[in-house]
Structure formats: C-alpha cells, structure tokens
Design an enzyme around this catalytic site. Structure first.
Site, PDB file in Angstrom:
ATOM      1  N   HIS A 293       0.829  -1.205   0.000  1.00  8.48           N
ATOM      2  CA  HIS A 293       0.000   0.000   0.000  1.00  8.48           C
ATOM      3  C   HIS A 293       0.870   1.264   0.000  1.00  8.48           C
ATOM      4  CE1 HIS A 293      -2.831   2.834   2.229  1.00  8.48           C
ATOM      5  NE2 HIS A 293      -3.545   2.473   1.182  1.00  8.48           N
TER       6      HIS A 293
ATOM      7  N   ASP B 264      -1.623   5.292  -6.190  1.00  5.34           N
ATOM      8  CA  ASP B 264      -2.757   6.227  -6.287  1.00  5.34           C
ATOM      9  C   ASP B 264      -2.442   7.183  -7.420  1.00  5.34           C
ATOM     10  OD1 ASP B 264      -4.337   5.429  -3.890  1.00  5.34           O
ATOM     11  OD2 ASP B 264      -2.486   5.994  -2.866  1.00  5.34           O
TER      12      ASP B 264
ATOM     13  N   HIS C 132      -1.263  10.213  -3.068  1.00  8.18           N
ATOM     14  CA  HIS C 132      -2.495   9.744  -2.447  1.00  8.18           C
ATOM     15  C   HIS C 132      -3.503  10.857  -2.185  1.00  8.18           C
ATOM     16  CE1 HIS C 132      -5.214   8.865   0.907  1.00  8.18           C
ATOM     17  NE2 HIS C 132      -5.368   7.720   0.254  1.00  8.18           N
TER      18      HIS C 132
ATOM     19  N   GLU D 135      -4.958   2.713  -8.522  1.00  5.83           N
ATOM     20  CA  GLU D 135      -6.243   3.338  -8.193  1.00  5.83           C
ATOM     21  C   GLU D 135      -6.388   4.676  -8.898  1.00  5.83           C
ATOM     22  OE1 GLU D 135      -6.929   4.113  -3.997  1.00  5.83           O
ATOM     23  OE2 GLU D 135      -8.782   5.205  -4.438  1.00  5.83           O
TER      24      GLU D 135
HETATM   25  O1  G3P Z   1      -6.728   1.503  -2.610  1.00  2.00           O
HETATM   26  C1  G3P Z   1      -7.056   0.763  -1.472  1.00  2.00           C
HETATM   27  C2  G3P Z   1      -6.821   1.660  -0.374  1.00  2.00           C
HETATM   28  O2  G3P Z   1      -5.601   2.250  -0.689  1.00  2.00           O
HETATM   29  C3  G3P Z   1      -7.902   2.663  -0.321  1.00  2.00           C
HETATM   30  O3  G3P Z   1      -7.612   3.601   0.568  1.00  2.00           O
HETATM   31  O4  G3P Z   1      -7.294   5.959   0.867  1.00  2.00           O
HETATM   32  O5  G3P Z   1      -5.394   4.421   1.134  1.00  2.00           O
HETATM   33  O6  G3P Z   1      -6.257   4.913  -1.113  1.00  2.00           O
HETATM   34  P1  G3P Z   1      -6.582   4.764   0.326  1.00  2.00           P
HETATM   35 CA    CA Z   2      -5.229   3.565  -2.728  1.00  4.19          CA
END
Ligand code: G3P
Ligand code: CA
Length: 356
Positions: free
Chosen positions: A42, A71, A84, A163
């Site tokens: 992540h 992201d 992000h 994403e």
């Molecule tokens: O993309 C999965 C997770 O990353 C979603 O939350 O806010 O960390 O992008 P976020």
């Molecule tokens: Ca994400």
C-alpha cells in the site's frame, strides 16, 4: 514459497476455518492471473519509508510483494503521477515552496513544480524512530518511474495495483492510463496490472478502456458509499476519534451491502476492496466490511475480496480467517512473513542495500 498451490495449501493449514472460502478465492484469483493470497504493498512499503516514494516502492519490490499499490493523479501539464491525497500539504513542503497554493489540488501543479517538492522529510518528523537522513528531498514519482521500479530487478517482478484517485477531477484519466500501460507493454500479461477505484463511473470507464484487465471496486461505508445503519456521517471537527466512529458503523442492512456487490459486477469488476477495522484502530482503520457473511456473499457472486489496509499479524489472521483473498498492507514484509513466504533480509538491511 513461489508455487501458488503450495501457498494455498499452507494457508489452508493455517486458517482451516476458511478453507471453503480459500478454495473459492484461489480459483477466482487463478482465473485472473492474480496472486493468492495477494500481498499488495500500500503506497509501497510505506510503514518503513515515505509513502509513494522511490525507497518505499524499491523496498516493497525487494521484500517480494506481489503488487505495488499506486494512487494515480495527473499534473496540470498532463503527466500521470503517484500521490495519495487530493492536495500536498500532509506529505510535502508545499506550504513553504508554494504558499499561495498549499491547499490546491495536485492538478494545479506542473510536473516540474511537483518535482521541486520534498515528499520525504515529513516522514522523518512524523516517525522519528523510522527516520533516515536519505529520506530528505525525495520527490513525487510519475507512473513511468514506478513502472521502471517494478521492472528494475532481475529476480523480483511485482505487478501494479493502480487506483484512479478523485477521478472526477481528471476527465479522461482512464484512457491516459491505458495509453501509458500499453506503451510500456504492461497490458500483455493477465493479472500483471489490477485496477481499482471507489468511483462507479471510473470503474465503467476503466472497463471500457481496458475490458481485459482485472478491476476491483473499493467499498466504503458512508458518504457516497454503502449507506450506514446510523445514517451519521463523521464530523472531522468534532471530538470523536475517526477510527472509533467508523468501527461502530454497520451497513444499513444486508441488502445495502449486497447492492454494492451488484455495482461491482455490473461495472465489470472481478472483485471488491472492502475496508476493515484494525484491532488497534489508528488512521487507516475504518468500518468492518470483511465479516464472513460478506466475504461469502462476495465469493458466491464470483468476486474476489482484497481488504484495505492491515499491518498487524492479529489483523492478518482475522482477515484470512474471515475469508479474504488478499490484503493491502503498509508492511508487506510482515505480511509475507505471516504467510510463511521467504523474506531473506530485514527492511532495515534492504533499505541500506538500496542506498537509503
Ligand atoms: O486503494 C485501497 C486503499 O488504498 C484505499 O484507501 O485511501 O489508502 O487509497 P486509500
Ligand atoms: Ca489507494
């Protein structure tokens, strides 16, 4: 343990209560060429290095993560970049560098302007116990630079898990993404790229642009997501802790949850990415959308479950037992060790070897 079948059998031994789900999930993942159970780094290995930076992605790759999570946003001059937040104030010195634009969206900056920011020093201040002088003056990465990292090892070959972030701000980003992935030869192998979004319209556009690429609809309880039983929304100005608030929220009813599985199927997704409540709560703890009945209903509809974002063994154990098929984690090394996969060197040793 590189053989996915052996890994699945090992997982089954560790989590016998979830064997039925595990076999469902393994078959679904295999059909898409997706690792099982998937280790999704992540924002890179973002517990040990500043999120979405070169050391975070290099470390995740060298640890052996299956996917580097990205992201995606776009600069004012049209370059795909990896950030992000909607704006840059949490993770950079934008307030010093561009005081008049410190809360402006990423799309308000050219690539040259973004590259002039320091996106590493905040980490040293926030996490002194993990700080390194070499994290100072790290820069924002382009998608191409993350692809370079993913391709840059002779023995590690992670995929990308991308994403579309705030896609409403970036009309056409789905087509731009396809063009870059195609130009780099990343659309040729099934499951090498997984696409993810919270946004149903972006899912539709991703599916139109790249019908053959596996896609995940991210699930969220609350505003613009699954309606909650309480009908309350979190008030950031209030006294209540955010994680505690979300931990107490449940879907309005079973049908409200199932409706989002329908949205995923109808949008062309092959799975969902639900949130989870962490045992120790914290910034990335949200509502529990990985209850066993939820995962079972998801598998029954032929969909995979990749949960976000867990970092502790106690939560890896709970999530696997509940029947998930992959985990977004800031600590891919911890998750790989939990899965009894080989991690030859510590995070600290690897960072040193990588020049950090
Ligand atoms: O993309 C999965 C997770 O990353 C979603 O939350 O806010 O960390 O992008 P976020
Ligand atoms: Ca994400």
């Amino acid at each position: 343990m590189h053989n996915p079948l052996l890994r699945t059998l090992a997982m089954g031994t560790l989590f016998s209560a979830s064997l039925a789900s595990a076999s469902d999930g393994q078959a679904l993942a295999a059909a898409q060429g997706i690792a099982y159970p998937a280790v999704i780094a992540h924002r890179g290995a973002s517990y040990d290095a500043p999120e979405s930076t070169k050391p975070a992605y290099l470390l995740a790759r060298q640890l052996g993560a299956d996917y580097l999570e990205v992201d995606l946003q776009r600069t004012r001059d049209g370059v795909l970049v990896v950030v992000h937040d909607d704006e840059l104030s949490r993770t950079s010195n934008v307030a010093e560098r561009f005081p008049e634009r410190s809360k402006s969206p990423v799309s308000a900056f050219t690539l040259a302007e973004l590259k002039s920011l320091d996106v590493g020093s905040w980490f040293n201040r926030a996490y002194p116990e993990r700080a390194r002088p070499s994290f100072k003056h790290l820069s924002v990465l382009t998608l191409d630079e993350v692809i370079d990292i993913a391709e840059g090892s002779h023995d590690r070959h992670p995929g990308l898990y991308i994403e579309t972030k705030v896609p409403g701000q970036f009309p056409g980003i789905e087509k731009d993404l396809k063009a870059r992935l195609q130009a780099r030869g990343w659309l040729d192998r099934p499951g090498r790229v997984v696409l993810q979004t919270f946004d149903r319209n972006s899912l539709k556009l991703l599916n139109e642009a790249m019908p053959q690429v596996p896609k995940i609809l991210l699930l969220w309880l609350g505003n613009r997501g699954i309606p909650s039983a309480s009908g309350q929304t979190y008030d950031p100005s209030g006294k209540q802790d955010k994680a505690t608030f979300y931990a107490r929220q449940q879907p309005k009813d079973k049908a409200a949850f199932l409706r989002w599985l329908d949205h995923a199927k109808q949008g062309g997704a092959i799975g969902t990415g639900p949130s989870a409540t962490r045992t120790h709560l914290g910034e990335q703890s949200y509502s529990d959308l990985i209850q066993p009945w939820m995962n079972q209903a998801t598998h029954e509809r032929g969909l995979l479950v990749h949960v976000y974002t867990l970092d502790d063994r106690v939560d890896f154990q709970k999530a696997m037992k509940a029947g998930v098929d992959g985990i977004f984690t800031n600590r891919p090394g911890e998750l790989l060790r939990f899965q009894q996969r080989t991690v030859k060197r510590s995070e600290s040793e690897l960072l040193k070897t990588l020049g950090y």
